[in-house]
Design a protein around this motif. Structure first.
Motif, PDB file in Angstrom:
ATOM      1  N   MET A 174     -28.810 -38.706  26.272  1.00 33.06           N
ATOM      2  CA  MET A 174     -28.411 -39.016  27.643  1.00 33.06           C
ATOM      3  C   MET A 174     -27.513 -40.249  27.675  1.00 33.06           C
ATOM      4  N   THR A 175     -27.755 -41.197  26.762  1.00 32.12           N
ATOM      5  CA  THR A 175     -26.886 -42.357  26.585  1.00 32.12           C
ATOM      6  C   THR A 175     -26.590 -42.513  25.102  1.00 32.12           C
ATOM      7  N   CYS A 197     -26.043 -26.187  30.780  1.00 32.58           N
ATOM      8  CA  CYS A 197     -24.842 -26.865  30.286  1.00 32.58           C
ATOM      9  C   CYS A 197     -24.906 -27.114  28.780  1.00 32.58           C
ATOM     10  N   GLY A 198     -25.853 -26.481  28.098  1.00 31.37           N
ATOM     11  CA  GLY A 198     -25.931 -26.575  26.650  1.00 31.37           C
ATOM     12  C   GLY A 198     -26.568 -27.837  26.120  1.00 31.37           C
ATOM     13  N   MET A 199     -27.386 -28.512  26.912  1.00 31.46           N
ATOM     14  CA  MET A 199     -28.041 -29.747  26.475  1.00 31.46           C
ATOM     15  C   MET A 199     -29.475 -29.453  26.045  1.00 31.46           C
ATOM     16  N   PRO A 243     -25.483 -31.119  18.220  1.00 29.67           N
ATOM     17  CA  PRO A 243     -24.597 -30.260  19.028  1.00 29.67           C
ATOM     18  C   PRO A 243     -24.994 -30.187  20.504  1.00 29.67           C
ATOM     19  N   HIS A 244     -26.179 -30.669  20.841  1.00 30.21           N
ATOM     20  CA  HIS A 244     -26.690 -30.503  22.202  1.00 30.21           C
ATOM     21  C   HIS A 244     -26.773 -31.824  22.972  1.00 30.21           C
ATOM     22  N   LEU A 245     -26.175 -32.877  22.441  1.00 30.27           N
ATOM     23  CA  LEU A 245     -26.277 -34.192  23.083  1.00 30.27           C
ATOM     24  C   LEU A 245     -25.515 -34.227  24.408  1.00 30.27           C
ATOM     25  N   MET A 246     -26.126 -34.872  25.382  1.00 30.71           N
ATOM     26  CA  MET A 246     -25.512 -34.966  26.709  1.00 30.71           C
ATOM     27  C   MET A 246     -24.202 -35.740  26.665  1.00 30.71           C
ATOM     28  N   ILE A 247     -24.143 -36.792  25.880  1.00 35.03           N
ATOM     29  CA  ILE A 247     -22.950 -37.643  25.847  1.00 35.03           C
ATOM     30  C   ILE A 247     -21.733 -36.927  25.271  1.00 35.03           C
ATOM     31  N   HIS A 248     -21.944 -35.808  24.573  1.00 33.73           N
ATOM     32  CA  HIS A 248     -20.834 -35.061  23.979  1.00 33.73           C
ATOM     33  C   HIS A 248     -20.325 -33.944  24.888  1.00 33.73           C
TER      34      HIS A 248
END
Length: 409
Positions: free
Chosen positions: A73-74, A32-34, A85-90
């Motif tokens: 993640m948070t 998922c790009g994270m 660019p790879h943050l989960m929250i985005h």
């Protein structure tokens, strides 16, 4: 030696289960790009690790779990500009939920594959209720041998037959206690022998108790002779009966095992959910067992207790039960992680779903999206949930050490 081998083997199975659960999160996150920063099995001090790409892999000193550290993640997690660019929250909400559910899906798939393998290799315990609670065979209850660890074969004339029990009889009561099924018969008879032994009745002797059976629709009163025997070093009672339909194993081909696996998985899943719901009320009996009370058969166990149970099963050459216990562990981990409380996977997923619903309501009111939830605001819930899980887990571990569950009393 076989017991120790079983303990180590089941502990290894638990380790693989945890590793695959966390690998599910890791693979899903990358898909998922994270950015996955760390993938570790265990907690506490690092024992060994290596870095490949952007991820550090390793083992930690306390083998009671694992974690997959995903960047962002948070909203409260620190991150670097390169990770932005790879943050989960985005990422879109569905991707975030998918990543949190990936470990659970891995456990479910792994459990199903284990059950399918058992079905093809050994068959599966029948999920249908016993055809009848009637006696299927009367026989000699025991060959009394010092230190025997397994129940002997059921052959010849035994105390039940001498008492007048016949094939087809259904037990209604034993010593005034109501009987609802063959497990009640076994429990009542074993307890009678245990009590008799404490009262000084010698092994091989019998005690007589009033018993009522149903025979072709008529109530028949008998004087049941319960023989005092020794099994696995414990004095218990036996009468020498087997029941029609109890312990039935259904055989499968690779093709029919598909349906058999689905049926068995459905039943095991329902039992797992029921066990999780009943978990709070099982806590106090675990505490009592630490101080000498008998460990109940349905007592929750930790990875320590599960490994101990695995050792017992290998010692008894019960490989089918060993593998099904491992499958059961996978289903329990899956269901447990669905609990909608942080820090569990279900808790993180619920927060993402809350963000999505909240933003939809804000749009209806002409407002901008509210952004990721500030985890500082949910920290009290996280602390309480973590504290409860920690206390419960430590209590069960202590019980598993001082008074482990005995599968073969």
């Amino acid at each position: 030696m076989s017991f120790a081998f079983g303990v180590v083997l089941f502990a290894l199975g638990i380790g693989v289960t945890i590793a695959l659960h966390e690998a599910g999160h890791m693979v899903a996150a990358r898909a998922c790009g994270m950015r996955v920063r760390r993938y570790f099995i265990g907690f506490g001090p690092t024992v060994w690790s290596f870095t490949r790409g952007h991820t550090e892999y390793g083992l930690k000193a306390i083998p009671l779990g694992g974690f997959c550290d995903i960047a962002g993640m948070t909203v409260n997690d620190p991150w670097t500009e390169e990770e932005e660019p790879h943050l989960m929250i985005h990422k879109p909400a569905w991707r975030r939920v998918f990543v949190m559910m990936a470990g659970i899906l891995v456990n479910i798939v792994l459990g199903v594959l284990i059950i399918f393998g058992v079905a093809v290799s050994f068959g599966l315990p029948s999920t249908a209720p016993p055809k009848a609670e009637a006696v299927d065979l009367v026989c000699t209850p025991d060959v009394v041998e010092e230190g025997a660890t397994t129940a002997p074969s059921c052959t010849g004339e035994g105390s039940a037959e001498a008492s007048g029990v016949q094939v087809g009889d259904t037990f209604l009561s034993i010593d005034g206690e109501r009987i609802d099924g063959f497990p009640d018969v076994i429990a009542a008879v074993q307890e009678l022998g245990r009590t008799a032994g404490q009262d000084g009745v010698a092994r091989g002797d019998t005690v007589t108790v009033p018993t009522t059976v149903d025979r072709d629709g008529e109530r028949v009163d008998l004087d049941l002779q319960v023989q005092v025997v020794e099994r696995a070093g414990e004095t218990v009672g036996a009468i020498g009966v087997q029941f029609d339909g109890s312990g039935q194993i259904d055989d499968y081909t690779p093709l029919t095992a598909i349906g058999g696996t689905a049926d068995f998985t459905w039943n095991l899943g329902k039992q797992t959910v029921e066990a999780l719901i009943d978990l709070p009320q099982r806590y106090w009996p675990v505490v009592e067992s630490i101080f000498g009370a008998e460990r109940q058969a349905d007592s929750p166990v930790s990875v320590v207790g599960a490994s101990h149970a695995g050792g017992q099963l290998v010692e008894q050459n019960q490989w089918m039960a060993f593998l099904l216990l491992l499958a059961n562990l996978n289903f329990f981990l899956a269901v447990f992680n669905l609990v909608p409380l942080p820090p569990l996977d279900g808790g993180h997923a619920v927060i993402v779903i809350y963000e999505k619903l909240r933003d939809r309501l804000r749009r209806l009111r002409g407002l901008e999206p509210g952004g990721p939830v500030d985890y500082v605001k949910v920290m009290p819930v996280t602390y309480v949930a973590t504290g409860i899980l920690l206390v419960f887990g430590l209590t069960v571990i202590v019980a598993d050490v001082v008074n482990p569950l005995q599968l073969f009393p």
